[in-house]
Design an enzyme around this catalytic site. Structure first.
Site, short mmCIF file in Angstrom:
data_model
loop_
_atom_site.label_atom_id
_atom_site.label_comp_id
_atom_site.label_asym_id
_atom_site.label_seq_id
_atom_site.Cartn_x
_atom_site.Cartn_y
_atom_site.Cartn_z
N HIS A 1 -27.06 6.05 13.19
CA HIS A 1 -25.82 6.47 12.55
C HIS A 1 -25.06 7.42 13.46
CE1 HIS A 1 -23.17 6.73 9.10
NE2 HIS A 1 -23.21 8.06 9.13
N HIS B 1 -17.45 10.08 8.72
CA HIS B 1 -18.34 8.97 9.07
C HIS B 1 -18.22 7.86 8.03
CE1 HIS B 1 -21.82 10.20 6.26
NE2 HIS B 1 -20.82 11.01 5.99
N CYS C 1 -20.20 2.43 10.97
CA CYS C 1 -20.12 3.80 11.51
C CYS C 1 -19.73 3.82 12.99
CB CYS C 1 -21.44 4.54 11.28
SG CYS C 1 -22.88 3.88 12.18
#
Length: 262
Positions: free
Chosen positions: A216, A228, A164
């Protein structure tokens, strides 16, 4: 005592490991043309710090090209940076071909020729030159579609596998905005967007786990959705609570904050 203090990636990619062992976790990757400083040697391993993001890790000493201090400074002091925009293409280094991936750096590049220390290389593909003083996070969204369906890979930074924060870092790099490597580090940069109503395309959204740690990150698109890397690079819905999975409608990540990088 170290004989060589600086290096550059002259291969397609070099795995950056947490510990000096082939069995150690890959925490990131060096792409072609990226430079670093050597801070420790434990033969056959080198502990390095990456120039672009101050990220530490271990590489195999057989996988890099040494640079002199003057060669290193000539590359790193330039405000203009050139990057490959080819999903994958060849560079020719003194007659030997090496595949490089999207977002690879083309050091000291002009008229199809660049330099890796004292070695010349040729590259005939699409590329972009950015100036660190002239950048915009809006440019990031130009490239996101290329990465859709790319598989998630812990430590990855290429179209063949990416995590990510590697995804966000690489896109911002090519847009002329250097950001840190890990999600929690990126969350320390930029300007906080305090009201969700003011979230804009190109902002970075950060998400936390049950311990309230940031784990994240993704990029906000033109429709206030999130792009993402989660299993693969994908587009999901975004609201003030977090990420809403486009297929299952389940909230998969809890929103911690949104940052604007410029």
């Amino acid at each position: 005592m170290l004989n060589t203090y600086y290096g550059i990636c002259s291969l397609s990619v070099i795995p950056l490991r947490n510990l000096p062992s082939d069995k150690s976790e890959m925490v990131s990757q060096l792409l072609f043309g990226e430079t670093f400083t050597i801070v420790e040697r434990m033969s056959p391993w080198l502990r390095i710090v990456c120039t672009d993001d101050d990220y530490f890790g271990w590489i195999d000493e057989k996988q890099y090209l040494p640079l002199s201090q003057s060669e290193f400074q000539k590359i790193t002091k330039s405000e203009e940076k050139t990057y490959s925009l080819e999903p994958i293409n060849w560079v020719d280094i003194n007659g030997k071909k090496t595949l490089i991936s999207w977002g690879s750096t083309l050091p000291l590049f002009s008229d199809g020729v660049g330099k890796l220390g004292n070695l010349n290389f040729r590259f005939n593909g699409n590329n972009i030159t950015t100036n660190l003083k002239e950048n915009s996070s809006n440019n990031v969204l130009t490239y996101t579609d290329l990465f859709l369906e790319t598989p998630y890979l812990w430590g990855g930074r290429t179209l063949f596998g990416i995590d990510c924060s590697g995804f966000t870092q690489l896109l911002f790099k090519v847009s002329g905005i250097p950001i840190k490597r890990d999600a929690f580090q990126q969350a320390e940069q930029g300007i906080l967007v305090e009201d969700f109503k003011n979230v804009a395309p190109g902002d970075l959204a950060f998400f936390s786990n049950r311990e309230n740690r940031i784990t994240h990150v993704g990029i906000v698109d033109n429709q206030k959705r999130i792009i993402h890397a989660s299993g693969k690079v994908r587009t999901d819905f975004l609201n003030e609570e977090g990420i809403i999975h486009a297929e299952s409608s389940v909230c998969t990540h809890n929103l911690k904050m949104v940052k604007r990088m410029i």
